[in-house]
Write an enzyme that holds these catalytic residues in place. Sequence first.
Site, mmCIF file in Angstrom:
data_model
loop_
_atom_site.group_PDB
_atom_site.id
_atom_site.type_symbol
_atom_site.label_atom_id
_atom_site.label_comp_id
_atom_site.label_asym_id
_atom_site.label_seq_id
_atom_site.Cartn_x
_atom_site.Cartn_y
_atom_site.Cartn_z
ATOM 1 C CB VAL A 15 11.450 -3.929 30.489
ATOM 2 C CG1 VAL A 15 10.930 -3.492 31.914
ATOM 3 C CG2 VAL A 15 10.872 -5.171 29.992
ATOM 4 C CD GLU A 130 4.141 -6.415 41.658
ATOM 5 O OE1 GLU A 130 4.151 -6.379 42.900
ATOM 6 O OE2 GLU A 130 3.649 -7.590 41.238
ATOM 7 N N GLY A 188 5.255 -10.252 16.973
ATOM 8 C CA GLY A 188 6.046 -10.066 18.008
ATOM 9 C C GLY A 188 5.487 -10.618 19.285
ATOM 10 C CE LYS A 206 6.211 -14.918 33.333
ATOM 11 N NZ LYS A 206 5.381 -14.514 32.181
#
Length: 428
Positions: A15, A130, A188, A206
């Site tokens: 990320v 977010e 992956g 989440k």
Amino acid sequence: MTQPLRIALAGLGTVGGGVIRLLDENGALIARRAGRPIEIVAVSARDRGKDRGADISRFEWVDDTTELAAREVDVVVELVGGSDGPALTLARRTLAAGKGFVTANKAMIAHHGLELAGAAEQAGVALKFEAAVAGGIPVIKGLREGAAANEIGRVYGILNGTCNFILSKMEAEGRDFADVLAEAQALGYAEADPTFDIDGIDAAHKLSILASIAFGTQPAFADVQASGIRHVLAADIAEAAALGYRVRLLGVADHSAGGLFQRVHPHLVPVSHPLAHVTGATNAVVAEGNYVGRLLFQGAGAGDGPTASAVVADLIDIARGEFGPAFAMPSSALAAQAPADPGERHGRSYVRFAVADKVGVLAEIAAAMRDAGVSIESLIQRGANVDGSVLVAIVTHEAPERAVAQALERLRGSQSLTGQPLWMHILE
Ligand SMILES: NC(=O)c1ccc[n+]([C@@H]2O[C@H](COP(=O)([O-])OP(=O)(O)OC[C@H]3O[C@@H](n4cnc5c(N)ncnc54)[C@H](OP(=O)(O)O)[C@@H]3O)[C@@H](O)[C@H]2O)c1
């Protein structure tokens, strides 16, 4: 143009690398949208020498990640991961230093979100996450802003791309779980240690964040009942298909006077429902508002590009000065709600038994259900043979979950059963 928004970036992996590339490629457009440029000033990770696929020599390198909080920046972006450790230390220090904090770290927000939200409010700075729920899908923004006028009755969805990839591959190819998991790891799509994903913990993180934002309740990860997909067989998926359903790992949350209900569990989803058509690593979230009706958010739940897109969207909001309380209302206004008793819930169930191939077994199962007050809508025995056992699947009529649990309790230890039954709820 006004002063840039200065960023310190912790974590330069999937990320973090995506965030650098996105700001490099779309920086000019972002500056126009945000009203000012967003500039990375300092970065930190474990290994300074690692190839990041982008030039990081233009940024200040900081060895101790938690020291980023002390740099001359407006916002620290945390993309390290882990519910505690350096990520949490960095969050606490950053907010205490009066700087904004952006993270993709669902584990940390699920465990410590309330504390961090309080610290951000006290300092008058932004806490935004977010990317922590459903990767690139702007579901937090959708609930916090777009649906803010609504009473949300229920929020549910496919919150883990790894599980959805595995289940949809099992469905398409008729293969069993272990076999597909190994392939997902090679591609992956699954971690070397897949526990958090396949046992439903990642989805539970989440779900607890979504439930808090949707219902105005304190995040309550410890109260999520979570189970995963390890015990789902290709045969279950085939039975579900014959009955008109697809198997999906769903996170489901609702709240009522009876309490806050949060569960991650494999479900049978009717083929007529949009979630039945979400395949591969895609995520999807449904929220039901009392004025807006049913909203469906769907898209990439992971990956460098989508996740970086969500991280930078948070930065753009901060650059514009547009941010409110992290969980959509001040942390002091979030209600502490007791967990709902799942036994009180009514619904139809799919229960699959592995049984010995002998006379009287079906009668024993039927009697246990009858004695617990559960009536059977259909019973399927296809003679499928797994380890010398026969698989028997039943679908119940609507019944309290307590009654189904009692029936399974009656059957516990029965000589007729050769393994643990698998109970899946049917999404109505
Ligand atoms: N990957 C996704 O698609 C995705 C989607 C949504 C949310 N997220 C969340 O985003 C966060 C980052 O995920 P990722 O996939 O980018 O992870 P990743 O590829 O493993 O990258 C983690 C980064 O953190 C650094 N790091 C690890 N431990 C550290 C420590 N003790 N001190 C300093 N730096 C440390 C690593 O340094 P080195 O590179 O030097 O080893 C690496 O740069 C996690 O919270 C994850 O849950 C990820």
